[in-house]
Design a protein around this motif. Structure first.
Motif, mmCIF file in Angstrom:
data_model
loop_
_atom_site.group_PDB
_atom_site.id
_atom_site.type_symbol
_atom_site.label_atom_id
_atom_site.label_comp_id
_atom_site.label_asym_id
_atom_site.label_seq_id
_atom_site.Cartn_x
_atom_site.Cartn_y
_atom_site.Cartn_z
ATOM 1 N N THR A 13 0.865 -1.180 0.000
ATOM 2 C CA THR A 13 0.000 0.000 0.000
ATOM 3 C C THR A 13 0.897 1.223 0.000
ATOM 4 O O THR A 13 1.868 1.302 0.763
ATOM 5 C CB THR A 13 -0.916 0.005 1.246
ATOM 6 O OG1 THR A 13 -1.702 -1.187 1.220
ATOM 7 C CG2 THR A 13 -1.824 1.221 1.260
ATOM 8 N N LEU A 16 -0.995 7.634 -3.714
ATOM 9 C CA LEU A 16 -1.052 8.112 -5.090
ATOM 10 C C LEU A 16 -0.623 9.575 -5.100
ATOM 11 O O LEU A 16 -1.024 10.349 -4.233
ATOM 12 C CB LEU A 16 -2.492 7.978 -5.612
ATOM 13 C CG LEU A 16 -2.755 8.405 -7.044
ATOM 14 C CD1 LEU A 16 -2.114 7.425 -8.021
ATOM 15 C CD2 LEU A 16 -4.259 8.471 -7.295
ATOM 16 N N ARG A 85 -8.230 5.237 -11.797
ATOM 17 C CA ARG A 85 -8.500 6.173 -10.694
ATOM 18 C C ARG A 85 -10.002 6.394 -10.548
ATOM 19 O O ARG A 85 -10.533 6.399 -9.428
ATOM 20 C CB ARG A 85 -7.769 7.496 -10.924
ATOM 21 C CG ARG A 85 -6.256 7.346 -10.910
ATOM 22 C CD ARG A 85 -5.516 8.672 -10.841
ATOM 23 N NE ARG A 85 -6.014 9.706 -11.715
ATOM 24 C CZ ARG A 85 -5.572 9.942 -12.950
ATOM 25 N NH1 ARG A 85 -4.634 9.173 -13.484
ATOM 26 N NH2 ARG A 85 -6.063 10.937 -13.662
ATOM 27 N N GLU A 88 -11.837 3.147 -9.271
ATOM 28 C CA GLU A 88 -11.509 2.788 -7.891
ATOM 29 C C GLU A 88 -11.680 3.955 -6.915
ATOM 30 O O GLU A 88 -11.385 3.811 -5.730
ATOM 31 C CB GLU A 88 -10.081 2.236 -7.817
ATOM 32 C CG GLU A 88 -9.849 1.015 -8.696
ATOM 33 C CD GLU A 88 -10.737 -0.170 -8.350
ATOM 34 O OE1 GLU A 88 -11.120 -0.322 -7.170
ATOM 35 O OE2 GLU A 88 -11.053 -0.960 -9.271
ATOM 36 N N LEU A 90 -10.030 6.875 -6.713
ATOM 37 C CA LEU A 90 -8.731 7.338 -6.215
ATOM 38 C C LEU A 90 -8.445 8.774 -6.637
ATOM 39 O O LEU A 90 -8.730 9.157 -7.766
ATOM 40 C CB LEU A 90 -7.615 6.435 -6.752
ATOM 41 C CG LEU A 90 -7.713 4.960 -6.388
ATOM 42 C CD1 LEU A 90 -6.665 4.166 -7.155
ATOM 43 C CD2 LEU A 90 -7.568 4.764 -4.887
ATOM 44 N N SER A 94 -4.616 9.490 -1.997
ATOM 45 C CA SER A 94 -5.264 8.239 -1.597
ATOM 46 C C SER A 94 -4.218 7.155 -1.376
ATOM 47 O O SER A 94 -3.242 7.059 -2.118
ATOM 48 C CB SER A 94 -6.205 7.731 -2.692
ATOM 49 O OG SER A 94 -7.269 8.603 -2.928
ATOM 50 N N VAL A 96 -3.211 3.469 -1.907
ATOM 51 C CA VAL A 96 -3.592 2.508 -2.937
ATOM 52 C C VAL A 96 -2.986 1.154 -2.603
ATOM 53 O O VAL A 96 -1.771 1.046 -2.398
ATOM 54 C CB VAL A 96 -3.085 2.975 -4.330
ATOM 55 C CG1 VAL A 96 -3.549 2.010 -5.413
ATOM 56 C CG2 VAL A 96 -3.532 4.385 -4.632
#
Length: 103
Positions: A13, A16, A85, A88, A90, A94, A96
Motif C-alpha cells: 500500500t 497516489l 483512478r 476505484e 482514487l 489516496s 492505494v
C-alpha cells in the motif's frame, strides 16, 4: 512436463501522487524493498529508459503497463491511468493497495 514458473509478485500500500507539471499523470512509488528485488531480478533485461513490464491489480481493476526508474525518488514509479483512478475512486493522496507482478 514442468509447470510454468510463477512470475514474482508483490503486494503493498502506497499513496497516489500527481506529477508536478502540466500533465495530469498520477503515480505511486514502489517501496524500496520491492524496487531492490525488481532490480535484482531484471538486471540487464530492462526496456527503454530502464522500464520493466508489469501486470497490476488495484481493487477490481487490472492492467498491463511498465514501472519506470525515478532517480530522484531512488525507486520505480508506477503510472495509474485515469480509468483506474475513476473506477476505484482514487485521487492524489489516496492510499492505494497494489498487487504487482512481473510480466
Amino acid at each position: 512436463m514442468n509447470p510454468p514458473s510463477k512470475s514474482p509478485a508483490w503486494e503493498f500500500t502506497t499513496p497516489l501522487w500527481k506529477w508536478e507539471g502540466n500533465a495530469a499523470w498520477h503515480f505511486v512509488t514502489l517501496p524500496f524493498d520491492v524496487t531492490d528485488e525488481i532490480d535484482e531480478i531484471t538486471t540487464g533485461r530492462t526496456n527503454g529508459f530502464g522500464s520493466v513490464r508489469v501486470k497490476v491489480t488495484v481493487g477490481r481493476s487490472k492492467w498491463a503497463t511498465s514501472v519506470f526508474p525515478d532517480k530522484g525518488r531512488e525507486s520505480f514509479i508506477l503510472p495509474v491511468k485515469a480509468a483506474v483512478r475513476k473506477a476505484e475512486g482514487l485521487v492524489a493522496g489516496s492510499d492505494v493497495r497494489i498487487h504487482l507482478e512481473l510480466e
